[in-house]
Design a protein around this motif. Structure first.
Motif, PDB file in Angstrom:
ATOM      1  N   TYR A  29     -28.080 -37.092 -68.769  1.00 48.21           N
ATOM      2  CA  TYR A  29     -29.039 -36.642 -67.760  1.00 48.21           C
ATOM      3  C   TYR A  29     -29.703 -35.344 -68.197  1.00 48.21           C
ATOM      4  O   TYR A  29     -30.925 -35.183 -68.070  1.00 48.21           O
ATOM      5  N   LEU A  32     -32.310 -36.078 -70.884  1.00 44.07           N
ATOM      6  CA  LEU A  32     -33.519 -36.712 -70.351  1.00 44.07           C
ATOM      7  C   LEU A  32     -34.346 -35.728 -69.527  1.00 44.07           C
ATOM      8  O   LEU A  32     -35.583 -35.767 -69.564  1.00 44.07           O
ATOM      9  N   ARG A  33     -33.680 -34.851 -68.785  1.00 43.89           N
ATOM     10  CA  ARG A  33     -34.415 -33.829 -68.045  1.00 43.89           C
ATOM     11  C   ARG A  33     -35.184 -32.914 -68.993  1.00 43.89           C
ATOM     12  O   ARG A  33     -36.334 -32.541 -68.732  1.00 43.89           O
ATOM     13  N   SER A  36     -38.260 -34.770 -70.529  1.00 45.04           N
ATOM     14  CA  SER A  36     -39.180 -35.453 -69.608  1.00 45.04           C
ATOM     15  C   SER A  36     -40.636 -35.002 -69.771  1.00 45.04           C
ATOM     16  O   SER A  36     -41.545 -35.847 -69.703  1.00 45.04           O
ATOM     17  N   LEU A  39     -41.908 -36.935 -72.776  1.00 43.17           N
ATOM     18  CA  LEU A  39     -42.081 -38.353 -72.461  1.00 43.17           C
ATOM     19  C   LEU A  39     -43.339 -38.569 -71.624  1.00 43.17           C
ATOM     20  O   LEU A  39     -44.104 -39.516 -71.856  1.00 43.17           O
ATOM     21  N   ARG A  40     -43.557 -37.688 -70.649  1.00 40.97           N
ATOM     22  CA  ARG A  40     -44.741 -37.813 -69.793  1.00 40.97           C
ATOM     23  C   ARG A  40     -46.023 -37.698 -70.613  1.00 40.97           C
ATOM     24  O   ARG A  40     -46.976 -38.459 -70.418  1.00 40.97           O
ATOM     25  N   SER A  93     -39.913 -46.276 -71.311  1.00 41.24           N
ATOM     26  CA  SER A  93     -38.898 -46.653 -70.315  1.00 41.24           C
ATOM     27  C   SER A  93     -37.559 -46.966 -70.962  1.00 41.24           C
ATOM     28  O   SER A  93     -36.518 -46.913 -70.301  1.00 41.24           O
ATOM     29  N   TRP A  95     -36.014 -45.141 -72.927  1.00 39.15           N
ATOM     30  CA  TRP A  95     -35.185 -43.932 -72.916  1.00 39.15           C
ATOM     31  C   TRP A  95     -34.277 -43.925 -71.687  1.00 39.15           C
ATOM     32  O   TRP A  95     -33.164 -43.396 -71.736  1.00 39.15           O
ATOM     33  N   LEU A  96     -34.753 -44.504 -70.588  1.00 38.48           N
ATOM     34  CA  LEU A  96     -33.976 -44.523 -69.346  1.00 38.48           C
ATOM     35  C   LEU A  96     -33.024 -45.707 -69.293  1.00 38.48           C
ATOM     36  O   LEU A  96     -31.927 -45.600 -68.734  1.00 38.48           O
TER      37      LEU A  96
END
Length: 237
Positions: A29, A32-33, A36, A39-40, A93, A95-96
């Protein structure tokens, strides 16, 4: 890297460290935070030209005799950018919700990670230098993403001055590929300290994610190595 601030990583012959499911999920987590914003940016970059092309088309349509052939070409461009944006969003996606069977050539996988972080790290004073080349042997994509990105973030979060981060790879044997990360400090002005509303990644995060992905780590001075199992190419139906 300051050795006093780092964990002692395990060699491939050592026993993997004990980690809990909660630690693994927390480290994933956190990673990924942290990525982010990157990724955006990669998700929307193919959408940005579409509005520009639309404005050009709208202007040309307002003329008494619009060039329909040219407008058709512009419409094709919009379609191509839209398809690229959709493909990029689907890829981001993963990645999630990664597919543990998904493999990637080591060289291509390292390039993907470097391309994702290069701009943001350069802004903070860290230059990523990818020297891995086009190694075609496959590794698990999710394992490479998680461990390499975590190592890059933890390695620079612990610094207070600019640095060059060098990545190189070698095929030690038939079963493993070794990826080395060397951090060379650059004397001069201080680096941009990470302060973006979320915690820094630590070397414990790297250790936890490596254990979860069956990646073996070693560390000596400013050099860290990551050993990834070679995977077979997926069967094509």
């Amino acid at each position: 890297m300051n050795p006093e601030k780092m964990y002692t990583f395990l060699s491939r012959t050592s026993t993997q460290p004990d980690v809990t499911v909660q630690e693994i999920e927390a480290s994933r987590y956190a990673l990924l935070r942290r990525i982010s914003p990157c990724l955006r940016h990669h998700m929307v970059r193919h959408l940005q030209p579409i509005s520009m092309i639309y404005e050009v088309m709208d202007h040309k349509l307002s003329t008494p005799e619009p060039d329909l052939a040219n407008l058709h070409r512009q419409a094709d461009k919009i379609n191509n950018f839209a398809r690229a944006a959709m493909d990029q969003c689907l890829d981001m996606s993963t990645w999630l919700a990664p597919d543990r069977c998904d493999v990637v050539p080591l060289g291509a996988g390292v390039k993907e990670c470097v391309d994702l972080l290069a701009a943001s790290m350069n802004f903070r004073g860290y230059r990523l230098v990818n020297l891995t080349g086009n190694i075609a042997l496959n590794v698990r994509r999710d394992a490479l993403r998680m461990v390499l990105i975590a190592a890059l973030l933890a390695g620079t979060d612990s610094l207070d001055q600019p640095a060059n981060v060098l990545l190189n790879a070698s095929a030690g044997d038939r079963d493993y590929l070794t990826l080395a990360m060397v951090v060379d400090r650059v004397e001069g002005v201080g680096a941009e300290v990470y302060e973006d509303g979320y915690r820094k990644l630590t070397w414990r995060d790297v250790e936890v994610l490596a254990a979860a992905e069956d990646v073996f780590l070693t560390f000596l001075d400013n050099r860290m190595t990551m050993s990834f199992a070679v995977e077979s190419a997926p069967l094509v139906n």
